[in-house]
Each structure stands twice: as structure tokens, then as C-alpha cells.
Design a protein around this motif. Structure first.
Motif, PDB file in Angstrom:
ATOM      1  N   ALA A 163     -11.048 -11.905  -5.901  1.00  0.00           N
ATOM      2  CA  ALA A 163     -11.054 -13.149  -5.125  1.00  0.00           C
ATOM      3  C   ALA A 163      -9.928 -13.108  -4.110  1.00  0.00           C
ATOM      4  N   TYR A 164     -10.222 -13.515  -2.904  1.00  0.00           N
ATOM      5  CA  TYR A 164      -9.178 -13.693  -1.891  1.00  0.00           C
ATOM      6  C   TYR A 164      -8.868 -15.160  -1.792  1.00  0.00           C
ATOM      7  N   ARG A 165      -7.631 -15.495  -2.012  1.00  0.00           N
ATOM      8  CA  ARG A 165      -7.248 -16.907  -1.938  1.00  0.00           C
ATOM      9  C   ARG A 165      -6.538 -17.183  -0.626  1.00  0.00           C
ATOM     10  N   GLU A 195     -11.205 -20.160  -1.893  1.00  0.00           N
ATOM     11  CA  GLU A 195     -11.140 -18.939  -2.668  1.00  0.00           C
ATOM     12  C   GLU A 195     -12.482 -18.245  -2.474  1.00  0.00           C
ATOM     13  N   THR A 196     -12.460 -17.053  -1.816  1.00  0.00           N
ATOM     14  CA  THR A 196     -13.730 -16.336  -1.634  1.00  0.00           C
ATOM     15  C   THR A 196     -13.768 -15.143  -2.568  1.00  0.00           C
ATOM     16  N   PHE A 197     -14.895 -14.998  -3.217  1.00  0.00           N
ATOM     17  CA  PHE A 197     -15.072 -13.828  -4.072  1.00  0.00           C
ATOM     18  C   PHE A 197     -15.673 -12.706  -3.238  1.00  0.00           C
ATOM     19  N   ALA A 198     -14.873 -11.671  -2.956  1.00  0.00           N
ATOM     20  CA  ALA A 198     -15.375 -10.518  -2.212  1.00  0.00           C
ATOM     21  C   ALA A 198     -16.208  -9.633  -3.138  1.00  0.00           C
ATOM     22  N   LEU A 199     -15.866  -9.644  -4.431  1.00  0.00           N
ATOM     23  CA  LEU A 199     -16.654  -8.938  -5.447  1.00  0.00           C
ATOM     24  C   LEU A 199     -16.806  -9.870  -6.635  1.00  0.00           C
ATOM     25  N   ASP A 231     -14.510   5.365   3.990  1.00  0.00           N
ATOM     26  CA  ASP A 231     -15.027   4.089   4.507  1.00  0.00           C
ATOM     27  C   ASP A 231     -15.540   4.313   5.920  1.00  0.00           C
ATOM     28  N   GLU A 232     -16.874   4.333   6.055  1.00  0.00           N
ATOM     29  CA  GLU A 232     -17.488   4.567   7.355  1.00  0.00           C
ATOM     30  C   GLU A 232     -16.857   5.761   8.064  1.00  0.00           C
ATOM     31  N   PRO A 233     -16.831   6.919   7.458  1.00  0.00           N
ATOM     32  CA  PRO A 233     -16.078   8.045   8.037  1.00  0.00           C
ATOM     33  C   PRO A 233     -16.615   8.468   9.394  1.00  0.00           C
ATOM     34  N   THR A 274     -21.209   3.405   4.139  1.00  0.00           N
ATOM     35  CA  THR A 274     -21.789   3.641   5.459  1.00  0.00           C
ATOM     36  C   THR A 274     -22.796   2.566   5.818  1.00  0.00           C
ATOM     37  N   HIS A 275     -22.909   2.357   7.108  1.00  0.00           N
ATOM     38  CA  HIS A 275     -23.921   1.454   7.636  1.00  0.00           C
ATOM     39  C   HIS A 275     -25.206   2.204   7.941  1.00  0.00           C
ATOM     40  N   ASP A 276     -25.037   3.496   8.091  1.00  0.00           N
ATOM     41  CA  ASP A 276     -26.099   4.316   8.674  1.00  0.00           C
ATOM     42  C   ASP A 276     -27.065   4.802   7.597  1.00  0.00           C
ATOM     43  N   GLY A 294     -24.682  -1.822   2.545  1.00  0.00           N
ATOM     44  CA  GLY A 294     -24.761  -3.268   2.394  1.00  0.00           C
ATOM     45  C   GLY A 294     -24.419  -3.943   3.694  1.00  0.00           C
ATOM     46  N   PRO A 295     -24.809  -5.205   3.808  1.00  0.00           N
ATOM     47  CA  PRO A 295     -24.528  -5.919   5.059  1.00  0.00           C
ATOM     48  C   PRO A 295     -23.030  -6.119   5.282  1.00  0.00           C
ATOM     49  N   SER A 296     -22.707  -6.408   6.497  1.00  0.00           N
ATOM     50  CA  SER A 296     -21.304  -6.641   6.829  1.00  0.00           C
ATOM     51  C   SER A 296     -20.765  -7.810   6.013  1.00  0.00           C
ATOM     52  N   GLY A 297     -19.553  -7.639   5.464  1.00  0.00           N
ATOM     53  CA  GLY A 297     -18.941  -8.702   4.681  1.00  0.00           C
ATOM     54  C   GLY A 297     -19.410  -8.751   3.245  1.00  0.00           C
ATOM     55  N   SER A 298     -20.219  -7.770   2.848  1.00  0.00           N
ATOM     56  CA  SER A 298     -20.767  -7.821   1.492  1.00  0.00           C
ATOM     57  C   SER A 298     -19.744  -7.373   0.439  1.00  0.00           C
ATOM     58  N   GLY A 299     -18.671  -6.693   0.885  1.00  0.00           N
ATOM     59  CA  GLY A 299     -17.652  -6.300  -0.097  1.00  0.00           C
ATOM     60  C   GLY A 299     -17.483  -4.802  -0.248  1.00  0.00           C
ATOM     61  N   LYS A 300     -18.046  -4.025   0.678  1.00  0.00           N
ATOM     62  CA  LYS A 300     -17.984  -2.561   0.551  1.00  0.00           C
ATOM     63  C   LYS A 300     -16.538  -2.060   0.642  1.00  0.00           C
ATOM     64  N   THR A 301     -15.840  -2.526   1.688  1.00  0.00           N
ATOM     65  CA  THR A 301     -14.459  -2.076   1.863  1.00  0.00           C
ATOM     66  C   THR A 301     -13.590  -2.573   0.717  1.00  0.00           C
TER      67      THR A 301
HETATM   68  N1  LIG Z   1      -7.502 -10.086   3.029  1.00  0.00           N
HETATM   69  C1  LIG Z   1      -8.557 -10.887   2.927  1.00  0.00           C
HETATM   70  N2  LIG Z   1      -8.393 -12.214   2.795  1.00  0.00           N
HETATM   71  C2  LIG Z   1      -9.457 -13.035   2.667  1.00  0.00           C
HETATM   72  N3  LIG Z   1     -10.702 -12.615   2.671  1.00  0.00           N
HETATM   73  C3  LIG Z   1     -10.954 -11.299   2.793  1.00  0.00           C
HETATM   74  C4  LIG Z   1      -9.883 -10.368   2.925  1.00  0.00           C
HETATM   75  N4  LIG Z   1     -10.432  -9.124   3.036  1.00  0.00           N
HETATM   76  C5  LIG Z   1     -11.755  -9.281   2.960  1.00  0.00           C
HETATM   77  N5  LIG Z   1     -12.075 -10.583   2.820  1.00  0.00           N
HETATM   78  C6  LIG Z   1     -13.422 -11.125   2.681  1.00  0.00           C
HETATM   79  O1  LIG Z   1     -14.069 -10.439   1.633  1.00  0.00           O
HETATM   80  C7  LIG Z   1     -15.410 -10.219   1.950  1.00  0.00           C
HETATM   81  C8  LIG Z   1     -15.736  -8.752   1.849  1.00  0.00           C
HETATM   82  O2  LIG Z   1     -15.103  -8.052   2.873  1.00  0.00           O
HETATM   83  P1  LIG Z   1     -15.214  -6.485   3.075  1.00  0.00           P
HETATM   84  O3  LIG Z   1     -14.281  -6.069   4.097  1.00  0.00           O
HETATM   85  O4  LIG Z   1     -15.158  -5.848   1.755  1.00  0.00           O
HETATM   86  O5  LIG Z   1     -16.708  -6.357   3.645  1.00  0.00           O
HETATM   87  P2  LIG Z   1     -17.455  -5.064   4.127  1.00  0.00           P
HETATM   88  O6  LIG Z   1     -18.657  -4.977   3.277  1.00  0.00           O
HETATM   89  O7  LIG Z   1     -16.552  -3.910   4.149  1.00  0.00           O
HETATM   90  O8  LIG Z   1     -17.854  -5.452   5.600  1.00  0.00           O
HETATM   91  P3  LIG Z   1     -18.015  -4.519   6.884  1.00  0.00           P
HETATM   92  O9  LIG Z   1     -19.317  -3.833   6.730  1.00  0.00           O
HETATM   93  O10 LIG Z   1     -18.053  -5.486   8.022  1.00  0.00           O
HETATM   94  O11 LIG Z   1     -16.864  -3.602   6.919  1.00  0.00           O
HETATM   95  C9  LIG Z   1     -15.635 -10.777   3.347  1.00  0.00           C
HETATM   96  O12 LIG Z   1     -16.184 -12.051   3.228  1.00  0.00           O
HETATM   97  C10 LIG Z   1     -14.236 -10.866   3.911  1.00  0.00           C
HETATM   98  O13 LIG Z   1     -14.152 -11.962   4.799  1.00  0.00           O
END
Ligand SMILES: Nc1ncnc2c1ncn2[C@@H]1O[C@H](COP(=O)(O)OP(=O)(O)OP(=O)(O)O)[C@@H](O)[C@H]1O
Ligand SMILES: [Mg+2]
Lengths: 404, 235
Positions: free
Chosen positions: B10-12, B17-21, B166-168, B198-200, B38-45
Motif C-alpha cells: 500500500a502507498y499511503r 491509501e492505494t494498494f499497488a499490489l 523493467d521494460e528493458p 514488458t508492454h510489448d 499488464g496495463p499501465s498502473g497495474s503494479g508491475k514496477t
Molecule cells: N511512490 C508511490 N506513491 C504512491 N503511489 C504509488 C507510488 N508508486 C506507485 N504508485 C501507484 O501504485 C500503482 C502501481 O504502480 P506501478 O508503477 O507499479 O505500475 P506499472 O504497472 O509499473 O505501470 P506502468 O506500466 O505505467 O509502468 C499505481 O497506481 C501508482 O500510481
């Protein structure tokens, strides 16, 4: 130690590093020389005069009008002062210690000598002088009462037949042998050395008298003049009270006089070295300011570098650097910079001193000053870099994956 | 090799509070090549930073190379990161002030290897990515593809147990992307365990297995038989 990569990274950020190196070098050079000057001045101003300063005071006496019976007035004054409770002894003289004013002459070893062997200060005294100043006789004897003659004012050229001189002057005049019983020539008159005192400073306090600052001669004269000094020694702790009583006693004896500002030798010393103290304080403040400015310069530049390298630091953390390793990186970098600054600074400090030795007859800098200065600069660098380095260490490793 | 069970992150911020995973489970075996999509923002990074011990997680369990990493302190995590994990980033993340060999040297120094060992590893890693002739170049003097290969050499030089990418190829054109991808496949054939975001889709299918993340959860861990065969055929 990762010296090589730090150096090569620094090569690519030259300007900032060079500025700090120069700043540290200049700081070190000025710091060393300023501290050296301060130390010299303090040492100069603390030299012992040879007298029991704490318990001696001086009354400046000026007769009003032109009294004809000066010798009798003088004898009466001295008898009155010596009879005061708390007084150990008193005498009259032409000059006093730390007054920064007095008489001097050249002392020769033979008649018609071209260049005098030494320059010396003259103090006139009767048989009470040694006791009144608390001087330490280390050889020979004091003047006897029957040796004392009256000397009338500035223009009286009566030569002294016997003299007491200081140990320093004795060693200068007769190196390696006893001066006692020897003759010295003063203005082409011979005088016999009958006693040697351990120490008696000349009345001048300027560093330019350093060459003869302990060359003094006591001559067996009661100084009979309308302006003169009474020098009085008291029992320990009674100076204040006795000084008041003494002034009252003098006025009770005769009102036809003006007394200057009486002072203890302790006060005379403070007054005499006021400028040296002032200089020391100013230099001290300048040094402190320089150190603070240099420290801020380091904090500023390192903070800038940290900000500039945030990403790089995040990457290093991601690659396995501990926080400690990041702190150490900046410490090492600073050590290299400060080391260069210190090395150049030591050279600069010595050159600056050499220049002052030639230009202002300064003394040669003692080797310990650049050494201590270098250590100070190195410690200053490490202290100043700590805060930015800790900030750098707190950069999170995930920065490497996030910020683009 | 890498095993997460019911992991959450969770990112607070002050307001939300957003749950990234959430309830995130994955198991990557030794020698596997896994593509994470996965789509952008899905939590891959986020998954990758936690897998790489760059960040801590909020709940659940994570075992890396058989050891539970929960509750390790910063120093222990740095050490594990340094020894077990090689990172390959989208933005290459080379240090601009250092030349190629000094860049590769960075993690090796933190590892405490002596000079001879470090030189040997640098040479070997550079040879591996075909850049032996460029060891004294600075990153700015290299093409994007070359820079990424240096980054891969840096990741490889410490013989990590796990390569995280990560997206090398995200910053590379098709040609250079293919070169980097070929290199990763080759490393995989030689036994490396690789997790690549990867996105590709074209790159994803070249991995052994694709993991799809949506909204911080793994939705599909089905193996892709076609690629398993291909990988087996290749090895
Ligand atoms: N430091 C942070 N503080 C708050 N929220 C964060 C932080 N880092 C990531 N998030 C949130 O966590 C979620 C997942 O982010 P993440 O970067 O893992 O996505 P991603 O799948 O890698 O996206 P992309 O394909 O665009 O790189 C997103 O909603 C992002 O806004
Ligand atoms: Mg991402």
C-alpha cells in the motif's frame, strides 16, 4: 576505498571541487598565520617584567610652580610613603615598567666605540629600588645609601660610577663570563657593574624593542625633577587601600602638586597591551568567520552535488550500496578535496609567512602550525560534509525504478 | 527462486491509501524466464521493486532463494540485493560520470571483490554483451542499445541468482530491442532466472511464461506451451 572512480567522477565536475580546494587552501594559509600572530602577540604581552607586579603601583607626581627645595620635598615624600602602613618600600624614578616611555642609551665596552655593544633602558633608583620593585638580585650587591646622588632633571648629565644591570644585558655584554666587577662605558664614562638582577624589562612594550626588551640598567640616582614617578610596593592584597592612603599622604605633606592617574602595574600591563589584545581578538574573529564560511561552502557544494546525483545515488543503492557506503563515498570525496586543499594550503601558509618575514620582520612560522591547520581543515571538511552525506544516504533505492 | 504469497503493498499519502499490489501471489522457479504484462498502473514496477528488495511490502510473505526476507534491515537488504539480484532498467541507469568498466565495477566493489577478481568479471561480462572494445567509453558516447547492454553486463557481473528487468527495451527502437531480447534469451538458455516486465506482447511471447497483472493482482499464470517447447528446443 573507491578512490579511483571518485577521482574520475570528480574530473567531470571540476569547477566546484576546485573552488572548494582553493577556499580550503586560503583558509588554511590565513588560519595558520593568524593563529601564529595571535600566539606571538599573547606570548609577547605575557612576558614577565621581573617586578612583583601584583603589589606595585605608580603615582605620577608633578610639582606646581618651580619649587626651589626639590631635594627636600622629594626626601619628605619618600619618607612619608615608606612610613605608611602596608607599604614594603618606595622609591622615585624617571620611568616605570610597562609605561611605554623612558630613557635609553648605547652601552659600550670601551671608550670611543663606534657601534654600541647594546642598547639599554635607564632606570634611576636609590637603595630602595630593588625592594620596591621586588627585583631578584642574582649576583653582587644593592647600592649603598652613601652611593646615591641627586640627579637634577632631564638635562643633568652626571655619569653613574656604579650600576646594576640585568642578567640578559650581562650575557649580551660579557658572553660566557661574569659581568660582575667589569666596567661598561656609557657616554664615554666608565661605570662599574656592582650587581646583576634576574630580570627587569625596558619600559617600552612595542615588539620593535624585542631585541633589547630585557636590557636595563639601574643607576644610583635620586631623581630630582618637577615631574617624576613614585613607585610603591605594598603587602599582598593591600594595594587598593595603600594607593588611596598614599595619595592622601602626599597631599597632606604638600598641596602644591598635581597627581596623574595612579595605577597598579597590573593595570599598566592591561593598558600597555590593549592593541595586541585587540588585534588578537580581531584575528580570532576573522579566523572563526573564515572557518564558518568554508564550512558553509562545503555544505552548500555537497548539498548541490547530492541533489544533482539523487538518481545516481538511488542507482547505487539499488546495486547494493548500504547507507553507510553512500556516506563514505561523500566523506572520501571530501577527504580528497580537503587533502588537496590542505596540501596547497600548507605551501600557501609557508609562502605567506615567508613574505611577512621579509616584509614585516615577522618570525618564521613554526612547523606545527601548518600541521595543526591541515588537521583542522580536514576535520572541518568531514564535519561539514556529514549532514549532506546523511541526506544522500536517505535517498531510497526505489528511486532507480521510479523517477525517469 | 522467488515466491510471493498473499503479498500486499500500500502507498499511503496524507489523504488516500492505494494498494499497488493486493493478495499478490507468484512463484518463479530457478531457471525460468517470466514475462510480466499488464496495463499501465497495474503494479508491475511495484512487483519488481519489491522482488528486488528496493522497497518493503505491507503484508504477506516473500521468499527469495529460499529465505524469508520479511523484516530484514536495510543493510541486510542491500547485501542481498548486491549478491543475488541483477537489475535492468528501462532508462538503463548507467552512471554518467563513470565509464563503462567503472559502471560495471560499482556493484562489484560493494560486493568486496578484490581488484583482480573485479577485472576478470568486468572483462567476462563485457565479452558476454559484446562490448569489450568499449570499456573506456562513457555512457553518453554509446547508443541506447549499447548502453542497455552495458547495464546488462553490470547486472550479470556479480553472477546474480535473479535478473529483474523493467521494460528493458522500452527506450529502444525495434532493431536494438531485438538485440537486447536476443541477449536475454541467450542468458536464459545459459541458466539465468529472468523476470521481465514488458508492454510489448511480441516480447512477452518470447518468454517461457507470461504473468498478467491487473489492479495489483495476478490474473493469469497459465504457461504458454508453445514457448516452453521453443525454450526446450533451444536448450
Ligand atoms: N511512490 C508511490 N506513491 C504512491 N503511489 C504509488 C507510488 N508508486 C506507485 N504508485 C501507484 O501504485 C500503482 C502501481 O504502480 P506501478 O508503477 O507499479 O505500475 P506499472 O504497472 O509499473 O505501470 P506502468 O506500466 O505505467 O509502468 C499505481 O497506481 C501508482 O500510481
Ligand atoms: Mg512500471
Amino acid at each position: 576505498m573507491e578512490l579511483v572512480p571518485i577521482l574520475s567522477a570528480m574530473r567531470r565536475n571540476k569547477v566546484g571541487a576546485i573552488i572548494i580546494v582553493v577556499q580550503m587552501a586560503v583558509t588554511l594559509a590565513i588560519l595558520c598565520n593568524a593563529l601564529f600572530i595571535i600566539e606571538q602577540r599573547i606570548a609577547w604581552s605575557e612576558r614577565p617584567t621581573g617586578a612583583d607586579e601584583r603589589n606595585v603601583f605608580v603615582i605620577i607626581n608633578q610639582w606646581v610652580g618651580d619649587p626651589t627645595n626639590l631635594p627636600a620635598l622629594l626626601q619628605a615624600d619618600l619618607a612619608g610613603l615608606r612610613a605608611l602602613p602596608g607599604v614594603i618600600d618606595a622609591f622615585a624614578s624617571n620611568s616605570f615598567l610597562l609605561s611605554n616611555g623612558g630613557w635609553s642609551y648605547g652601552v659600550d665596552l670601551m671608550p670611543d666605540q663606534k657601534e654600541s655593544t647594546a642598547q639599554a633602558a635607564r632606570y634611576f633608583t636609590d637603595e630602595h629600588g630593588l625592594q620596591s620593585l621586588g627585583l631578584k638580585l642574582i649576583a653582587g650587591r644593592n647600592f649603598n645609601a652613601d652611593e646615591i646622588a641627586d640627579l637634577f632633571g632631564v638635562n643633568d648629565q652626571t655619569p653613574a660610577v656604579s650600576v646594576i644591570i640585568t642578567k640578559a644585558l650581562a650575557e649580551k655584554l660579557f658572553p660566557g663570563k661574569s659581568a660582575l666587577g667589569q666596567s661598561v662605558w656609557i657616554a664615554n664614562h666608565a661605570a662599574n657593574i656592582i650587581g646583576i638582577v634576574d630580570r627587569l624589562q625596558v619600559p617600552w612594550v612595542d615588539p620593535s624593542v624585542a631585541k633589547f626588551s630585557d636590557y636595563s640598567i639601574l643607576e644610583p640616582f635620586r631623581y630630582v625633577a618637577s615631574g617624576l614617578y613614585y613607585i610603591v610596593r605594598t603587602q599582598p592584597g593591600q594595594l587598593e587601600a595603600v594607593l588611596k592612603a598614599a595619595e592622601k599622604e602626599l597631599f597632606d605633606l604638600n598641596r602644591e602638586r598635581v597627581l596623574g592617574k595612579s595605577r597598579s602595574l597590573t593595570e599598566a600591563r592591561v593598558e600597555a597591551y590593549k592593541d595586541d589584545r585587540g588585534l588578537a581578538v580581531i584575528l580570532g574573529v576573522v579566523c572563526a568567520a573564515l572557518l564558518v564560511i568554508t564550512a558553509f561552502g562545503i555544505v552548500g557544494l555537497t548539498s548541490y552535488w547530492v541533489a544533482q546525483r539523487r538518481r545516481q545515488i538511488g542507482i547505487r543503492r539499488a546495486l547494493g550500496a548500504t547507507r553507510h557506503a553512500i556516506v563514505r563515498y561523500f566523506q572520501t570525496e571530501n577527504l580528497l578535496i580537503a587533502g588537496a586543499g590542505a596540501a596547497i594550503g600548507v605551501a600557501l601558509a609557508l609562502s605567506l609567512n615567508l613574505w611577512m618575514v621579509n616584509a614585516f620582520a615577522m618570525q618564521r612560522l613554526h612547523g606545527s602550525y601548518p600541521l595543526v591547520g591541515a588537521i583542522v581543515v580536514l576535520i572541518l571538511g568531514q564535519a561539514a560534509v556529514l549532514w549532506p552525506a546523511l541526506k544522500a544516504a536517505s535517498i531510497p533505492p526505489e528511486l532507480a525504478t521510479r523517477a525517469a | 527462486m522467488l515466491k510471493m504469497t498473499h503479498l500486499s503493498k500500500a502507498y499511503r499519502t496524507e489523504v488516500v491509501e492505494t494498494f499497488a499490489l493486493r493478495d499478490f501471489s507468484i512463484h518463479v522457479r530457478e531457471g525460468e524466464f517470466v514475462a510480466v504484462t499488464g496495463p499501465s498502473g497495474s503494479g508491475k514496477t511495484t512487483f519488481l521493486t519489491i522482488a528486488g528488495l528496493l522497497e518493503e511490502f505491507s503484508g504477506g510473505e516473500y521468499q527469495l532463494d529460499g529465505a524469508n526476507v520479511r523484516g530484514l534491515n536495510d543493510n541486510q537488504r542491500s547485501k542481498l540485493r548486491n549478491e543475488k539480484i541483477g537489475f535492468i532498467f528501462q532508462a538503463f541507469n548507467l552512471i554518467a560520470d563513470l565509464n563503462v568498466q567503472d559502471n560495471i565495477d560499482v556493484p562489484l566493489r560493494y560486493r568486496g571483490f578484490n581488484g583482480a577478481e573485479r577485472r576478470r568479471r568486468i572483462q567476462e561480462a563485457l565479452g558476454r554483451v559484446g562490448l569489450s572494445a568499449r570499456s573506456r567509453h562513457y555512457p553518453a558516447e554509446l547508443s541506447g542499445g549499447q548502453q542497455q547492454r552495458v547495464a546488462i553486463a553490470r547486472a550479470l557481473a556479480g553472477s546474480p541468482r535473479l535478473l529483474l528487468a523493467d521494460e528493458p527495451t522500452g527506450n529502444l527502437d525495434t532493431q536494438m530491442a531485438r538485440g537486447v531480447m536476443d541477449l536475454l534469451e541467450e542468458l536464459h538458455r545459459d541458466g539465468a532466472t529472468i523476470v521481465m516486465v514488458t508492454h510489448d506482447p511480441e516480447l512477452a511471447v518470447r518468454a517461457q511464461r507470461e504473468v498478467h497483472i491487473v489492479d495489483g493482482q495476478v490474473v493469469d499464470m497459465a504457461p504458454q506451451p508453445r514457448l516452453v517447447e521453443a525454450a526446450q528446443a533451444g536448450s
